[in-house]
Design a protein around this motif. Structure first.
Motif, mmCIF file in Angstrom:
data_model
loop_
_atom_site.group_PDB
_atom_site.id
_atom_site.type_symbol
_atom_site.label_atom_id
_atom_site.label_comp_id
_atom_site.label_asym_id
_atom_site.label_seq_id
_atom_site.Cartn_x
_atom_site.Cartn_y
_atom_site.Cartn_z
ATOM 1 N N ALA A 1 0.829 -1.214 0.000
ATOM 2 C CA ALA A 1 0.000 0.000 0.000
ATOM 3 C C ALA A 1 0.859 1.259 0.000
ATOM 4 N N GLY A 2 2.139 1.110 0.378
ATOM 5 C CA GLY A 2 3.043 2.254 0.421
ATOM 6 C C GLY A 2 3.277 2.895 -0.929
ATOM 7 N N ILE A 3 2.899 2.223 -1.995
ATOM 8 C CA ILE A 3 3.161 2.767 -3.331
ATOM 9 C C ILE A 3 2.010 3.639 -3.845
ATOM 10 N N ILE B 1 -6.568 -1.531 -3.137
ATOM 11 C CA ILE B 1 -6.764 -0.080 -3.010
ATOM 12 C C ILE B 1 -7.032 0.526 -4.389
ATOM 13 N N ALA B 2 -6.242 0.103 -5.384
ATOM 14 C CA ALA B 2 -6.383 0.674 -6.730
ATOM 15 C C ALA B 2 -7.742 0.327 -7.337
ATOM 16 N N LEU B 3 -8.155 -0.922 -7.193
ATOM 17 C CA LEU B 3 -9.376 -1.347 -7.887
ATOM 18 C C LEU B 3 -10.643 -0.953 -7.142
ATOM 19 N N PHE B 4 -10.601 -0.916 -5.810
ATOM 20 C CA PHE B 4 -11.797 -0.486 -5.073
ATOM 21 C C PHE B 4 -11.714 0.991 -4.663
ATOM 22 N N GLY B 5 -10.524 1.441 -4.237
ATOM 23 C CA GLY B 5 -10.398 2.839 -3.820
ATOM 24 C C GLY B 5 -10.338 3.795 -5.000
ATOM 25 N N GLY B 6 -9.673 3.349 -6.084
ATOM 26 C CA GLY B 6 -9.580 4.190 -7.279
ATOM 27 C C GLY B 6 -10.686 3.877 -8.265
ATOM 28 N N ASN B 7 -10.704 2.660 -8.736
ATOM 29 C CA ASN B 7 -11.606 2.317 -9.838
ATOM 30 C C ASN B 7 -13.081 2.375 -9.458
ATOM 31 N N ASN C 1 -4.456 5.505 1.386
ATOM 32 C CA ASN C 1 -3.070 5.052 1.142
ATOM 33 C C ASN C 1 -2.505 4.239 2.317
ATOM 34 N N GLY C 2 -1.237 3.940 2.237
ATOM 35 C CA GLY C 2 -0.611 3.125 3.279
ATOM 36 C C GLY C 2 -0.680 3.787 4.652
ATOM 37 N N LYS D 1 -3.095 4.414 10.292
ATOM 38 C CA LYS D 1 -3.873 5.276 11.187
ATOM 39 C C LYS D 1 -5.228 4.664 11.546
ATOM 40 N N LYS D 2 -5.862 4.045 10.561
ATOM 41 C CA LYS D 2 -7.271 3.687 10.761
ATOM 42 C C LYS D 2 -7.540 2.195 10.950
#
Ligand code: SF4
Length: 635
Positions: free
Chosen positions: A242-244, A316-322, A271-272, A277-278
């Motif tokens: 996730a750091g990327i 993250i990319a497919l659910f958070g972005g896409n 992000n990472g 944090k959460k």
């Protein structure tokens, strides 16, 4: 034989027969293990042209010579079959402890054929191998079934399960293990489901023969020390992949709203750092891993709460972005739903975002979908995932994957069905990244990043070690648009030989890729463990052989296979990126053709992308050339 158990376990589920056989010398010498074994067995044994759900399809679990030994991250297992997603070659890699357990039970490879007459469980307890009824677990979530099986069989069993998605043969169903590790890609979970197998449980207590145990042990100790001394060791682990996220977003490679654009404003919420944090409770790693990249945590959302491993960058990319979920808790909850249902987060995110865009464009109606669906809405994700896995309403269409769904729906939806060969695209948008675009186009299982990751090269010329880029603050100087250059072909090919070699050896590649742990260490470990002296370059030669074999399998299995199967979706060559750093960019079709020409030429393939007879012979695959010729495959 050192390094291996020298035993293949073969089970015909229709006949209920169980047998073992030694590994063939040729398989070990020319194909190493893991992915190499998968490719060799599929080429030799798969009845040509069958459906992926035909009982005669093979389901293969293969370890490598370095699996299960004392060295960094030696816990990888490789699974393979004819792909339900593409109809061609399929494999998928999984971390955790499953492969080492298989090896400690005394087997390098497990091959399943046939179909059990009823829902069943395979129990491998050293030499005792049983097929048991599993009706009680059928219908359970993948995580739930793993927990129940651990309770019923014992904590010391390593369990791999499928969820309801595998049972219903969703074409992107995954295999699950270790409460959050998956072999996610290519629908290998659906193949296991088609065989009526809910789970495989293994307990192994045997040793593995090692050529020089003292030197292997000393080298293992040194390897752990060297990895820990690498710059980036302490920085990389806390956030894992996730750091990327920030870097991908800042260079305009973050897939957003079904790849309409490549930049998300809300990336700092997903992000990472947001994980730390959460969500995060603890790090979680695979067998013998010094850099545990898994993040185990707890997420609360308005529709539910869950303990979950992840999310990793791809999720993250497919659910958070896409799909544009706006908080890390929602992304993690979508991750949990996929894990429990037994479905690949990448393909699921791609299919859902395609359906939402179809509604936005009026191609599908609310009535056809069953309700209003929209981006940035966890309820949409929850609804569609459950429909898919139940194969109800629109879910039956979406369970087929984005390629088949778009072919059926038509009306221009094929343009934005984001896949190659039928496998949904992973988390890197490439309209300003020609090398990475080529990597996706030519990956042997379909649009997958793990076969070659050359995005760093596109962005900054540092194509093997993204860690330096991330640590540099995430900002990269460059002069867009990226040029389409001949060198892309050689960068992609080099990466396609390096990364998948780890899938043959049975170890994780991230210590090399992210931390720069030197390849020579693997050659030395290979020698002390197997007694065979091989340079890294020689091993790369075997990896090239495997690559040509997997291409040959798809050429044999898919009617009309060739160049047109390497094209990316039309969106990438006809629609400029909508916003962000790469706004306005695309790669026109003629440049895609140019990239393929260079790539095929460098590989020694013909203009249609099929390995030539000469190339196969050069790679000691003359027998493969003969079979293809005899069967009328144009080579
Ligand atoms: Fe598993 Fe991550 Fe370690 Fe690789 S780096 S072995 S994927 S925990």
């Amino acid at each position: 034989r050192y390094g291996y158990q020298d035993k293949l376990l073969r089970i015909n589920l229709s006949a209920g027969s169980i047998s073992t056989e030694p590994l063939a010398d040729e398989m070990v010498d020319k194909f190493i293990g893991g992915r190499g074994f998968v490719a060799k067995l599929l080429f030799d044994e798969l009845p040509r042209g069958i459906d992926a759900y035909d009982p005669e399809n093979l389901f293969i679990a293969a370890t490598g010579p370095l699996s299960g030994h004392f060295l960094p991250a030696s816990g990888k297992t490789h699974f393979g079959a004819k792909s339900p997603a593409t109809g061609g070659y399929a494999d998928s890699n999984m971390g955790g402890h499953f492969g080492p357990a298989l090896k400690y039970a005394g087997y390098d490879v497990l091959v399943l054929t046939g179909r059990a007459a009823e829902p069943s469980l395979l129990v491998i307890d050293d030499d005792r191998v049983e097929i048991r009824p599993a009706a009680v677990y059928w219908g359970q979530g993948a995580l739930t079934a793993e927990k129940n099986l651990k309770d019923d069989l014992g904590e010391d069993f390593q369990i791999m399960t499928i969820g309801p998605a595998g049972e219903k043969q969703v074409r992107y169903a995954c295999l699950s293990h270790d409460f959050g590790r998956q072999a996610g890609r290519s629908g290998v979970g659906a193949v296991l489901g088609s065989k009526n197998i809910k789970a495989i449980a293994i307990r192994g207590t045997q040793g593995i023969p090692v050529y020089d145990i003292d030197k292997a042990y000393a080298k293992g100790v040194e390897a752990f020390k060297k990895v820990a001394e690498k710059p980036g060791f302490t920085e990389w682990t806390p956030e894992g992949t996730a750091g990327i996220t920030n870097w991908c977003n800042e260079v305009g490679a973050f897939p957003t709203r079904n790849f309409q654009t490549s930049f998300s404003d809300h990336y700092e919420q997903i992000n990472g750092k947001a994980i730390l944090k959460k969500l995060k409770i603890t790090d979680k790693g695979c067998y013998c891993c010094p850099t545990p990249c898994g993040k185990y945590g707890h997420a609360t959302t308005k529709i539910g709460e869950a303990y979950v491993e992840g999310p990793e960058y791809e999720t993250i990319a497919l659910f958070g972005g896409n799909c544009e979920l706006k908080t890390i808790e929602e992304v993690a909850y979508a991750n949990y739903l996929c894990d429990e249902l037994g479905i690949d987060t990448i393909s699921a995110g791609a299919v859902i975002s395609w359906a939402i865009e179809c509604l936005e464009k009026g191609i599908l109606s609310e009535q056809e979908i069953g309700r209003k669906v929209k981006f940035s809405d966890i309820e949409t994700v929850d609804y569609l995932l459950n429909q898919i896995v139940a194969r109800e309403g629109i879910g039956d269409l979406l369970a087929e994957g984005v390629k088949r769904a778009a072919e059926k729906v038509g009306r221009g939806s094929e343009t934005f069905a984001i896949h190659v060969k039928g496998l949904e695209w992973t988390g890197y948008e490439c309209r300003n990244a020609p090398s990475m675009m080529l990597a996706y186009m030519t990956a042997d299982i379909g649009a997958h990043h793990a076969r070659a990751w050359v995005l760093g090269h596109d962005m900054a010329g540092a194509w093997t070690n993204v860690n330096d880029l991330v640590q540099g603050g995430g900002t990269v100087e460059r002069q867009p648009p990226a040029q389409v250059r001949k060198e892309s072909a050689s960068y992609v090919i080099a990466s396609q030989h390096t990364r998948p070699l780890f899938d043959a050896l049975g170890t994780c590649r991230l210590q090399l890729m992210e931390l720069g742990f030197e390849v020579e260490n693997y050659a030395e470990l290979f020698y002390f463990i197997t007694g065979k002296e091989r340079t890294w370059e020689e091993m790369l030669g075997a990896s090239e052989r495997i690559w040509n074999l997997t291409r040959s399998i798809s050429a044999r299995e898919i009617d009309g296979f060739g160049r047109s199967w390497d094209y990316p979706p039309k969106r990438f060559s006809t629609e400029p990126v909508a916003t962000g750093p790469n706004e306005g960019y695309l790669i026109p079709q003629e440049k895609l053709e140019q990239l393929l020409d260079w790539y095929y030429e460098a590989r020694g393939w013909d203009a249609n992308g099929i390995p030539t007879k000469e190339t196969l012979k050069r790679l000691d695959l003359g027998d493969v050339a003969e079979v293809l010729e005899t069967e009328g495959v144009p080579i």
